[in-house]
Write a protein that holds these residues in place. Structure first.
Motif, mmCIF file in Angstrom:
data_model
loop_
_atom_site.group_PDB
_atom_site.id
_atom_site.type_symbol
_atom_site.label_atom_id
_atom_site.label_comp_id
_atom_site.label_asym_id
_atom_site.label_seq_id
_atom_site.Cartn_x
_atom_site.Cartn_y
_atom_site.Cartn_z
ATOM 1 N N GLU A 189 10.810 -9.918 -3.701
ATOM 2 C CA GLU A 189 9.902 -10.170 -4.712
ATOM 3 C C GLU A 189 9.527 -8.985 -5.642
ATOM 4 N N PRO A 190 9.552 -8.947 -6.653
ATOM 5 C CA PRO A 190 9.530 -7.895 -7.771
ATOM 6 C C PRO A 190 8.196 -7.164 -7.395
ATOM 7 N N ILE A 191 8.116 -5.915 -7.448
ATOM 8 C CA ILE A 191 6.863 -4.780 -7.192
ATOM 9 C C ILE A 191 7.224 -3.640 -7.648
ATOM 10 N N SER A 192 6.608 -2.955 -8.627
ATOM 11 C CA SER A 192 6.704 -1.738 -9.127
ATOM 12 C C SER A 192 5.671 -0.974 -9.038
ATOM 13 N N THR A 193 5.618 0.360 -8.155
ATOM 14 C CA THR A 193 4.263 0.859 -8.017
ATOM 15 C C THR A 193 4.106 2.251 -8.826
ATOM 16 N N ILE B 294 4.510 -4.843 -15.573
ATOM 17 C CA ILE B 294 3.886 -5.840 -14.727
ATOM 18 C C ILE B 294 4.517 -7.060 -14.446
ATOM 19 N N TYR B 295 4.916 -7.285 -13.337
ATOM 20 C CA TYR B 295 5.703 -8.693 -12.963
ATOM 21 C C TYR B 295 4.759 -9.529 -12.607
ATOM 22 N N SER B 296 4.161 -10.170 -13.662
ATOM 23 C CA SER B 296 3.276 -11.327 -13.202
ATOM 24 C C SER B 296 3.946 -12.730 -12.768
ATOM 25 N N GLY B 297 3.443 -13.333 -11.785
ATOM 26 C CA GLY B 297 4.127 -14.285 -11.132
ATOM 27 C C GLY B 297 4.547 -13.897 -9.734
ATOM 28 N N SER B 298 4.797 -12.409 -9.728
ATOM 29 C CA SER B 298 5.226 -12.050 -8.335
ATOM 30 C C SER B 298 4.379 -12.118 -7.208
ATOM 31 N N THR B 299 4.813 -12.520 -5.901
ATOM 32 C CA THR B 299 3.665 -12.702 -4.740
ATOM 33 C C THR B 299 2.973 -11.155 -4.881
ATOM 34 N N PHE B 300 3.440 -10.188 -5.660
ATOM 35 C CA PHE B 300 2.840 -8.952 -5.337
ATOM 36 C C PHE B 300 2.245 -8.548 -6.654
ATOM 37 N N GLU B 301 1.866 -9.670 -7.470
ATOM 38 C CA GLU B 301 1.230 -9.262 -8.710
ATOM 39 C C GLU B 301 -0.097 -8.578 -8.627
ATOM 40 N N ARG B 302 -0.913 -9.061 -7.461
ATOM 41 C CA ARG B 302 -2.197 -8.444 -7.161
ATOM 42 C C ARG B 302 -2.187 -6.864 -7.239
ATOM 43 N N ASN B 303 -0.992 -6.440 -6.403
ATOM 44 C CA ASN B 303 -0.789 -4.974 -6.376
ATOM 45 C C ASN B 303 -0.987 -4.132 -7.717
ATOM 46 N N MET B 304 0.107 -4.779 -8.392
ATOM 47 C CA MET B 304 0.246 -4.283 -10.070
ATOM 48 C C MET B 304 -0.948 -4.497 -10.834
ATOM 49 N N PHE B 305 -1.569 -5.492 -10.794
ATOM 50 C CA PHE B 305 -2.790 -5.682 -11.419
ATOM 51 C C PHE B 305 -3.828 -4.618 -11.195
ATOM 52 N N ALA C 225 2.081 -1.945 -21.861
ATOM 53 C CA ALA C 225 2.571 -3.078 -20.629
ATOM 54 C C ALA C 225 4.228 -3.433 -20.784
ATOM 55 N N TRP C 226 4.915 -3.349 -20.052
ATOM 56 C CA TRP C 226 6.250 -3.814 -19.933
ATOM 57 C C TRP C 226 5.829 -5.283 -19.222
ATOM 58 N N ALA C 227 5.637 -6.416 -20.086
ATOM 59 C CA ALA C 227 5.275 -7.547 -19.231
ATOM 60 C C ALA C 227 6.442 -8.661 -19.037
ATOM 61 N N TYR C 228 6.899 -8.562 -17.804
ATOM 62 C CA TYR C 228 8.171 -9.383 -17.460
ATOM 63 C C TYR C 228 7.542 -10.351 -16.366
ATOM 64 N N PRO C 229 7.518 -11.644 -16.879
ATOM 65 C CA PRO C 229 7.245 -12.326 -15.602
ATOM 66 C C PRO C 229 8.481 -12.614 -14.703
ATOM 67 N N ARG C 230 8.341 -12.714 -13.392
ATOM 68 C CA ARG C 230 9.617 -12.564 -12.315
ATOM 69 C C ARG C 230 8.812 -12.830 -11.201
ATOM 70 N N GLY C 231 9.973 -13.476 -10.264
ATOM 71 C CA GLY C 231 9.349 -13.549 -9.026
ATOM 72 C C GLY C 231 10.171 -15.089 -8.568
ATOM 73 N N LYS C 232 10.058 -15.211 -7.254
ATOM 74 C CA LYS C 232 10.537 -16.740 -6.758
ATOM 75 C C LYS C 232 9.830 -17.948 -7.281
ATOM 76 N N ALA D 171 4.658 -16.106 -22.816
ATOM 77 C CA ALA D 171 3.112 -15.846 -23.708
ATOM 78 C C ALA D 171 2.347 -15.544 -22.625
ATOM 79 N N TYR D 172 2.211 -16.178 -21.414
ATOM 80 C CA TYR D 172 1.525 -15.988 -20.298
ATOM 81 C C TYR D 172 1.516 -14.501 -19.778
ATOM 82 N N ALA D 173 2.498 -14.044 -19.713
ATOM 83 C CA ALA D 173 2.689 -12.369 -19.535
ATOM 84 C C ALA D 173 2.135 -11.601 -20.345
ATOM 85 N N ALA D 174 2.289 -12.270 -21.676
ATOM 86 C CA ALA D 174 1.685 -11.338 -22.903
ATOM 87 C C ALA D 174 -0.045 -11.516 -22.733
#
Ligand code: FBP
Length: 261
Positions: free
Chosen positions: A86-90, A110-121, A140-147, A159-162
């Motif tokens: 799952e995408p996570i960038s720290t 920020i990979y919104s939608g990733s199961t790790f989104e909370r860490n990035m948030f 913000a590099w706002a990229y929705p990504r993840g399973k 739009a959601y990521a934005a």
């Protein structure tokens, strides 16, 4: 102070950021014998009159100095594309360090939608707070990504990521443009007062790339954060001139293409 710094990376309310974080994000596979050298790309940023250059801190420390006139944007997090998880960038660089290296702005993916989104948030939230205390803008590099993200490039997901990036206080939001100009208007609306930059993507033919750029601006975007379409081009300064003529001078695609004559 924040507003002054935002203005520093704008011309006529528009911006073209040269992205060069690919060595970490993709590996040197994107490079050739010329553009593997950060000095080559810094030179393009200067001579091509870019609004800023986006670098990771290690490259900034060794290659960027106060003789460089192009504003510096330090990317504060990063990851490789090797683990298929799952995408996570720290976070890999502090704001304090970015500022000490001369950063005019900072960036974070920020990979919104990733199961790790909370860490990035959590990290992004602190970054915005601290960067704004220093008076520097956040991109913000706002990229929705993840399973759970089924259509990462749909207008709905973009739009959601934005919107998520706006809610966290981003000043600029870098987003994927899927070629639907009407749909991108909604994406831009969703970003509210944050300015929208579109990502460049892999190298395309000039007419196609410039046409996309025109569409992004017509939809309300303020410019581009582009990498490969410039520094992989056989004549990056001509490409930079063509992009500038569209973004800063509102020229037509046909006019911009004359830069290659
Ligand atoms: P390009 O214009 O070369 O696509 O650069 C934009 C960018 O966002 C880079 O900043 C980043 O390294 C890369 O694309 C990430 O792409 P992806 O996440 O699709 O691998």
């Amino acid at each position: 102070m924040l507003n002054r710094q935002i203005q520093k990376i704008l011309t006529n309310n528009r911006s073209i950021i040269l992205a060069y974080d690919h060595g970490m994000e993709h590996g040197p596979v994107d490079f050739n014998l010329k553009n593997v050298d950060p000095n080559y790309v810094l030179d393009i940023a200067e001579k091509g009159k870019f609004s800023a250059i986006a670098l990771h801190h290690g490259i900034a420390e060794k290659y960027y100095s106060n003789i460089n006139k192009v504003p510096l944007l330090i990317k504060l997090n990063g990851k490789t594309n090797i683990p298929k998880i799952e995408p996570i960038s720290t976070q890999i660089c502090s704001i304090k360090r970015a500022v000490s290296l001369g950063a005019d702005a900072v960036g974070y993916t920020i990979y919104s939608g990733s199961t790790f989104e909370r860490n990035m948030f959590k990290e992004f939230s602190s970054i915005v707070e601290e960067a704004h205390d220093y008076g520097i803008p956040v991109i913000a590099w706002a990229y929705p990504r993840g399973k759970y993200v089924k259509e990462a490039h749909s207008n709905k997901m973009t739009a959601y990521a934005a919107r998520v990036a706006l809610e966290f206080g981003a000043d600029f939001i870098k987003l994927f443009y899927n070629g639907d100009e009407e749909g991108f208007k909604w994406v831009v609306k969703s970003a509210g007062k944050a300015r929208v930059l579109a990502a460049g993507g892999s190298k395309a033919r000039e007419p196609e790339f410039l046409k996309r750029t025109k569409e992004i601006l017509r939809a309300g975007g303020c410019g581009l954060a582009v990498g490969r379409n410039v520094w992989q081009h056989e004549n990056p300064l001509k490409m930079a001139k063509a992009i500038r003529s569209i973004v800063f001078e509102n020229r037509s695609v046909d006019d911009a293409l004359k830069s290659f004559n």
